[in-house]
Scaffold this motif. Structure first.
Motif, PDB file in Angstrom:
ATOM      1  N   ARG A  71       1.059  -1.454   0.311  1.00 13.44           N
ATOM      2  CA  ARG A  71      -0.130   0.086   0.080  1.00 13.44           C
ATOM      3  C   ARG A  71       0.520   0.992  -0.272  1.00 13.44           C
ATOM      4  O   ARG A  71       1.786   1.761   0.736  1.00 13.44           O
ATOM      5  N   VAL A  72       0.794   2.531  -0.878  1.00 16.03           N
ATOM      6  CA  VAL A  72       2.186   3.419  -0.705  1.00 16.03           C
ATOM      7  C   VAL A  72       0.659   4.684  -0.531  1.00 16.03           C
ATOM      8  O   VAL A  72      -0.874   4.909  -0.263  1.00 16.03           O
ATOM      9  N   VAL A  73       1.459   5.400   0.270  1.00 19.04           N
ATOM     10  CA  VAL A  73       1.161   6.558   1.051  1.00 19.04           C
ATOM     11  C   VAL A  73       2.332   8.188   0.514  1.00 19.04           C
ATOM     12  O   VAL A  73       2.999   7.129   1.110  1.00 19.04           O
ATOM     13  N   HIS A  74       1.792   8.429   0.748  1.00 18.72           N
ATOM     14  CA  HIS A  74       1.838   9.421  -0.469  1.00 18.72           C
ATOM     15  C   HIS A  74       1.717  11.430   0.755  1.00 18.72           C
ATOM     16  O   HIS A  74       0.215  11.246   1.401  1.00 18.72           O
ATOM     17  N   GLY A  75       2.223  12.040   0.592  1.00 18.48           N
ATOM     18  CA  GLY A  75       1.313  13.966   0.508  1.00 18.48           C
ATOM     19  C   GLY A  75       1.251  13.508   1.899  1.00 18.48           C
ATOM     20  O   GLY A  75      -0.020  14.212   1.780  1.00 18.48           O
ATOM     21  N   ASP A  76       2.002  13.156   2.891  1.00 18.07           N
ATOM     22  CA  ASP A  76       1.274  13.710   4.615  1.00 18.07           C
ATOM     23  C   ASP A  76       3.105  13.453   4.795  1.00 18.07           C
ATOM     24  O   ASP A  76       3.567  12.667   5.571  1.00 18.07           O
ATOM     25  N   THR A  77       3.228  14.839   5.688  1.00 16.02           N
ATOM     26  CA  THR A  77       4.847  15.327   5.716  1.00 16.02           C
ATOM     27  C   THR A  77       4.814  14.868   6.821  1.00 16.02           C
ATOM     28  O   THR A  77       6.283  14.001   7.422  1.00 16.02           O
ATOM     29  N   ALA A  78       3.772  14.249   7.816  1.00 16.66           N
ATOM     30  CA  ALA A  78       3.863  13.620   9.567  1.00 16.66           C
ATOM     31  C   ALA A  78       4.099  12.406   8.885  1.00 16.66           C
ATOM     32  O   ALA A  78       4.622  11.158   9.960  1.00 16.66           O
ATOM     33  N   LEU A  79       3.940  11.701   7.876  1.00 12.16           N
ATOM     34  CA  LEU A  79       3.511  10.066   7.882  1.00 12.16           C
ATOM     35  C   LEU A  79       5.111   9.920   6.965  1.00 12.16           C
ATOM     36  O   LEU A  79       6.092   8.381   7.104  1.00 12.16           O
ATOM     37  N   SER A  80       5.861  10.775   6.056  1.00 12.52           N
ATOM     38  CA  SER A  80       6.805   9.915   4.856  1.00 12.52           C
ATOM     39  C   SER A  80       7.831  10.521   5.994  1.00 12.52           C
ATOM     40  O   SER A  80       8.172  11.954   6.490  1.00 12.52           O
ATOM     41  N   PRO A  81       9.479   9.733   5.006  1.00 13.51           N
ATOM     42  CA  PRO A  81      10.469  10.364   5.101  1.00 13.51           C
ATOM     43  C   PRO A  81      10.655  11.926   4.905  1.00 13.51           C
ATOM     44  O   PRO A  81       9.764  12.254   3.690  1.00 13.51           O
ATOM     45  N   TYR A  82      11.534  12.552   4.289  1.00 14.92           N
ATOM     46  CA  TYR A  82      11.415  14.035   3.802  1.00 14.92           C
ATOM     47  C   TYR A  82      11.508  13.784   1.940  1.00 14.92           C
ATOM     48  O   TYR A  82      12.016  13.444   1.701  1.00 14.92           O
ATOM     49  N   GLY A  83      10.606  14.901   1.485  1.00 13.17           N
ATOM     50  CA  GLY A  83      10.387  15.068   0.269  1.00 13.17           C
ATOM     51  C   GLY A  83      10.149  15.981  -0.127  1.00 13.17           C
ATOM     52  O   GLY A  83       9.957  16.702   0.991  1.00 13.17           O
ATOM     53  N   THR A  84      10.090  17.194  -1.366  1.00  7.67           N
ATOM     54  CA  THR A  84       9.249  17.900  -1.422  1.00  7.67           C
ATOM     55  C   THR A  84       7.833  17.883  -2.021  1.00  7.67           C
ATOM     56  O   THR A  84       7.059  18.828  -1.457  1.00  7.67           O
ATOM     57  N   GLY A  85       7.487  17.076  -2.786  1.00  5.81           N
ATOM     58  CA  GLY A  85       6.579  16.476  -3.292  1.00  5.81           C
ATOM     59  C   GLY A  85       6.802  16.697  -5.280  1.00  5.81           C
ATOM     60  O   GLY A  85       7.998  15.777  -5.846  1.00  5.81           O
ATOM     61  N   THR A  86       5.618  16.662  -6.016  1.00  3.59           N
ATOM     62  CA  THR A  86       5.753  15.730  -7.505  1.00  3.59           C
ATOM     63  C   THR A  86       5.446  17.590  -7.869  1.00  3.59           C
ATOM     64  O   THR A  86       4.840  17.680  -8.457  1.00  3.59           O
ATOM     65  N   TYR A  87       6.558  17.096  -8.904  1.00  2.96           N
ATOM     66  CA  TYR A  87       6.514  18.240  -9.928  1.00  2.96           C
ATOM     67  C   TYR A  87       8.042  18.211 -11.116  1.00  2.96           C
ATOM     68  O   TYR A  87       8.563  16.948 -10.450  1.00  2.96           O
ATOM     69  N   ALA A  88       8.225  18.882 -12.353  1.00  2.36           N
ATOM     70  CA  ALA A  88       8.792  18.894 -12.789  1.00  2.36           C
ATOM     71  C   ALA A  88       9.321  17.447 -13.135  1.00  2.36           C
ATOM     72  O   ALA A  88      10.635  16.757 -13.905  1.00  2.36           O
ATOM     73  N   SER A  89       7.841  16.786 -13.805  1.00  2.00           N
ATOM     74  CA  SER A  89       8.388  15.391 -13.997  1.00  2.00           C
ATOM     75  C   SER A  89       9.342  14.126 -13.384  1.00  2.00           C
ATOM     76  O   SER A  89      10.359  13.916 -13.784  1.00  2.00           O
ATOM     77  N   ARG A  90       8.866  14.346 -12.033  1.00  2.00           N
ATOM     78  CA  ARG A  90      10.769  13.630 -11.079  1.00  2.00           C
ATOM     79  C   ARG A  90      10.220  12.503 -10.161  1.00  2.00           C
ATOM     80  O   ARG A  90      11.116  11.576  -9.932  1.00  2.00           O
ATOM     81  N   SER A  91       8.258  11.855 -10.263  1.00  2.00           N
ATOM     82  CA  SER A  91       8.116  11.519  -8.907  1.00  2.00           C
ATOM     83  C   SER A  91       8.496   9.923  -9.821  1.00  2.00           C
ATOM     84  O   SER A  91       9.075   8.795  -8.743  1.00  2.00           O
ATOM     85  N   ALA A  92       7.727   9.748 -10.650  1.00  4.14           N
ATOM     86  CA  ALA A  92       8.429   8.021 -11.411  1.00  4.14           C
ATOM     87  C   ALA A  92      10.083   8.179 -10.842  1.00  4.14           C
ATOM     88  O   ALA A  92      10.930   6.766 -11.067  1.00  4.14           O
TER      89      ALA A  92
END
Ligand code: FES
Ligand code: FES
Lengths: 792, 160
Positions: free
Chosen positions: A527-548
């Protein structure tokens, strides 16, 4: 050790997020209404440029149901103004206050906020705020804004020119002077806006007991928003949680920090009550970041055989009233000159970009960023050159593409292309289209007096950008890494947590495919969890065709680490050599003796049982967090081909066929990749034919509804034919390349070239987008439209 | 301003009662008062179609109707499409053919398609495109949506 599970990466897997979205169970920001919720509405400036002489909120405050009215001065006491910094030498830093302070710089700028028991009452409150404005001259035209005597938008800078940047390689002036052929044009790509179907919105809650501020926002970048809020609100970062649950489209427009997010967070802190603001469409068209709006004067020089010898360009962009955080006002024009040379060998290059501030909504990133304009210009020049040289336009491209032996290729603006199938995409596009037959049909149609054209566009973009260069030129904010935590619970199921935020791209599915494959587990175990800074390790987000690329890479690394540990535990439990183990469908067994195995559940259980069941000295637990930095990033490319017909009576352009052959490296899920291409192409077709943000000379927005700003409906583009060339990225882990933006990069150029091809017997070139029927009419030799429709 | 009044209506087959200001939009009533947040607001001026629900069996833009106008009516929202956990054939087809990305337009798309296929059970591709041009989708480029409606049409015909 190896995984025997059927391949998940590359499989056409139905999306895991769909069930909730299909049944109305999504969780978009506006779906949340915590107890005690207050609703905010923003008073927006009716003037493009004016001094605020007096602002009297007393009558609004007196309205029953109104909890508070905040003015710029009050918000300024709670937060700092945003200052988007840049390391670029010729860049002038400006401030963007959450609510206007002293003066307004565009029509639609937020001036005050009313917070009330309902949105209806909050809007009633707006009507009662008295504001006296002293109008100042509107700065509405980018070229005039640079002239002497133009009113200054930001007094602190002393100029409306906010930035300038140049790239130069070789000696372009001599190359052009000595060239056999030179084509030049003044291109104009009009202002654009994203129109995410879900408007922006946010909801802030402050919990006094824990001192925790939670901001739910329709944002692509929860991590970036949290970082900057800590700074602006002077809160410890670990007391801020930013959540982007389901987000209804972003396309870059939701990747920036917005004044409303800061204001709503500050209001929640101030009032100690949850506060929500949901943009309406009028506010979205007035105040969401806009895009493109560039004038590009460019010259391309070639030898007699069609070899490119030099390219020179001057780009002027209307960056609107403010420099947007974190990308800055440089993002669009500097990206344009970064990518102008395209997939071609260009030995001599000089391009200069300027960003000019005017009274319009701020410019920000939008799908493609700079590259749709760059491709429109470069591909337009290529077609002009082909016509002049009497060469086939596809042949001219094939002669100039960066060749396999040239990789890694350093472009004249300094970008490194790792490897890409430029030639293959062109050859496949020609083949798919049935190029010879298409030309024969065109000749036949022309003989019948019809205006049919065939257009091509090839482009390359940099995706999955690592730490070597900032995503936006000059930006000091780090965007080069992402992380994943892969956590196995005692029952053997896996939660994979990412700092990215999916807003329609299907990352819950594609990242689950990547992690499950790496671990040898069935898809439904992850199960993938995303989009929650309290749950995830540090990341910035999804932009600039970077997430894949970045999250996919981090997922591989974390999944691999967990799998290795699981194998060590399994080997211990089975008294076998880890090298002899294979994993299949969540069960680890000794190769050749499938009966000697343990399930992932048993391994996980052992991992949490401690010393009794683990190898001596092994740390208990079964999870790993890994960071990934692809360093340079990887090239993603495509060739688009369009066949269009221009109606001789109405000048309406009809797209008859549309072909895309793209190379995004190793494909994770073809269903998702094709969906991204389809959506991107239709947005690009909108940019080519329909979409235009229009301001009048007084800086008033004339396209304030979806009746005026036209986005494509289901009838604009016929069934698209999408094919793939898979050149795995040699640099990015997993071989993936980003591909969320490409459709929008290729389509405006391909359609423009097809229309120009259709009209070439009339000697009409397409130098301005969108190609509206009115512009075509004015371009006709006998229309009397002397300015040929290209007023800047 | 006229004061709140009571309305009675049927939503997804169940009788519901509301106490609403006359100015309250039907979509706000559905989302806020009934808590059915599957119906979305994309423009609140009648263009995008995200707010489409069925009112007495016909597609209607709930941002262009007042809640009081729905008194006595039968309203179907996206939450009422699946029955006992079984997805509606259109929902299945949207899933199968990647007819959604962000999902924001999806409820309006589904209900518009539902209404359309009732009137035209065997549509051509051009007819589907024409009918669905009543709803904007910014993500999919419509290709998956068109395929999904084409695939669902025979299933819905057979189910009649
Ligand atoms: S919200 Fe009703 S049509 Fe857009
Ligand atoms: S799926 Fe996002 S608007 Fe249609």
């Amino acid at each position: 050790m190896e995984a025997l599970t059927p391949k998940l990466v590359g499989a056409r897997v139905k999306r895991l997020e769909d069930r909730r979205l299909l049944t109305g169970q999504g969780s978009y920001v506006d779906d949340f209404r915590p107890p005690g919720l207050l609703h905010a509405a923003f008073l927006r400036s009716p003037h493009a440029h004016a001094r605020i002489v007096r602002l009297d909120p007393a009558a609004a405050r007196a309205l029953p149901g109104v909890a508070a009215v905040a003015t710029g001065a009050e918000i300024a006491r709670l937060t700092r103004p945003v200052r988007a910094l840049s390391k670029m030498k010729e860049y002038r830093v400006t401030s963007f206050p959450p609510l206007a302070l002293g003066k307004v710089r565009f029509a639609g700028e937020a001036v005050a906020a009313v917070v009330a028991a309902s949105r209806y009452v909050a809007e009633d409150g707006l009507d009662r705020i008295l504001v006296d404005y002293e109008p100042l001259p509107a700065v509405s035209h980018m070229e005039a804004a640079m002239g002497a005597g133009a009113a200054l938008l930001h007094e602190e800078t002393g100029s409306n020119l906010l930035l300038a940047r140049e790239f130069a390689t070789g000696d372009v002036d001599s190359a052009i002077a000595g060239a056999a052929v030179v084509v030049r044009e003044r291109f104009r790509f009009r202002r654009h806006t994203a129109v995410c179907l879900e408007n922006r919105g946010c909801l802030a809650e402050y919990h006094e007991g824990t001192g925790l501020l939670t901001l739910r926002s329709a944002t692509q970048c929860p991590g970036l928003v949290r970082d900057i809020l800590a700074d602006l609100l002077d809160l410890p970062e670990h007391r801020i949680r930013v959540i982007a649950a389901d987000v209804g489209g972003g396309f870059g427009a939701k990747s920036s920090l917005y004044p409303e997010e800061i204001t709503v967070a500050a209001l929640a802190l101030w009032l100690r009550r949850p506060v929500k603001w949901i943009s309406d469409r009028r506010e979205d068209l007035l105040a969401t970041s806009q895009a493109w709006d560039e004038i590009v004067e460019a010259e391309l020089a070639l030898g007699a055989d069609g070899t490119i010898v030099g390219l020179r360009a001057e780009v002027t962009a209307d960056v609107g009233a403010y420099s947007i955080y974190p990308w800055t006002a440089a993002i669009e024009p500097v990206q344009t000159i970064s990518f102008l040379p395209g997939p071609y060998r260009v030995p001599h290059y000089r391009a200069h970009a300027r960003g000019v501030t005017t009274c319009k909504a701020p410019m920000g990133p939008y799908r493609g960023v700079g590259r749709p304009v760059a491709a429109f210009v470069m591909e337009g020049l290529m077609d002009r050159a082909a016509r002049l040289l009497g060469l086939d336009p596809t042949e001219l491209r094939l002669r100039n593409f960066i060749r396999p032996e040239d990789f890694p290729y350093k472009s004249p603006s300094g970008i490194v292309w790792d490897r890409a199938g430029f030639t293959e995409t062109m050859l496949r596009a020609r083949e798919t289209l049935g190029y010879e037959a298409a030309r024969a049909e065109q000749a036949q149609a022309r003989a019948e007096g019809r205006w049919i054209g065939v257009g091509f566009a090839s482009y390359v973009e940099l995706t999955g950008i690592g730490s070597a260069i900032p995503v936006s030129p000059g930006m000091p904010v780090a965007t080069g890494t992402e992380a994943a935590t892969v956590r196995v619970d005692p029952s053997g199921t896996v939660t994979a947590i990412f700092g990215i935020a999916s807003h329609g791209q299907g990352l819950e599915t594609s990242l689950a495919q990547v992690v499950a494959e790496e671990m040898g587990l069935p898809l439904e175990h992850v199960r993938v969890v995303h989009g929650d800074t309290a749950l995830s390790p540090y990341g910035t987000g999804t932009y600039a065709s970077r997430s894949a690329v970045l999250a996919g890479g981090a997922g591989i690394l974390a999944g691999r680490a967990v799998r290795e540990k699981a194998f060590t535990i399994a080997a211990h439990l089975l008294e076998a050599d880890p090298a002899d183990l294979v994993v299949n469908g969540g069960r680890v067994a000794v190769r050749g003796t499938p009966d000697r195995g343990v399930t992932f559940r048993e391994i996980a259980n052992a991992a949490y049982s401690g010393a009794r069941r683990l190898p001596r000295g092994m740390e208990p637990g079964l999870e790993a967090t890994r960071f990934y930095d692809p360093y340079f990033g990887t090239a993603s490319s495509a060739t688009h081909a369009a066949i269009v017909e221009v109606d001789r009576e109405t000048y309406e352009v009809t797209i008859r066929r549309y072909v895309v052959v793209e190379d995004c490296g190793r494909i994770i899920n073809p269903l998702i990749v094709e969906g991204q291409v389809h959506g991107g192409v239709v947005q690009g077709a909108g940019a080519a034919l329909l979409e235009e943000v229009v301001y009048d000379g007084a800086g008033q927005l004339l396209t304030g509804t979806l009746m005026d700003y036209l986005v494509p409906a289901a009838t604009l583009v016929p069934t698209m034919e999408v094919h793939h060339v898979e050149t795995p990225s040699p640099t990015a882990l997993g071989g993936f390349r980003g591909m969320g933006e490409g459709g929008t990069i290729g389509a405006p150029a391909a359609i423009a070239n097809a229309v120009a091809d259709a009209l070439s017997p009339l000697g009409i070139e397409v130098s301005e987008l969108p190609i509206t029927p009115e512009r075509l009419f004015r371009a006709m030799p006998d229309s009397g439209g002397a300015d040929r429709g290209s007023r800047a | 301003m006229a004061g709140p009044r009571t309305i009675h209506l049927t939503v997804n087959g169940a009788p519901r009662e509301g106490w609403v200001e006359p100015r309250k939009l039907l979509v706000d009533f559905i989302r806020e008062d009934l808590g059915l947040t599957g119906t979305h607001v994309g423009c609140e001026h009648g263009i995008c179609g995200a707010c489409t629900v069925l009112v007495n069996g016909e597609a209607a833009r709930s941002c262009l109707m007042l809640a009081v106008q729905a008194a006595g009516a039968e309203v179907l929202t996206v939450e009422g499409l699946a029955r006992d956990g079984t997805l509606h054939p259109l929902q299945e087809a949207f899933w199968e053919h990647h007819g959604l990305q962000c999902g924001f337009c999806t409820p309006g798309m589904l209900l518009t398609a539902c209404d359309f296929l009732k009137d035209n059970p065997s549509p051509t591709e051009a007819e589907i495109r024409e009918a669905l041009s009543a709803v904007l989708c910014r993500c999919t480029g419509y290709q998956g949506i068109i395929k999904a409606v084409q695939a669902a049409a025979p299933k819905l015909r057979d189910a009649r």
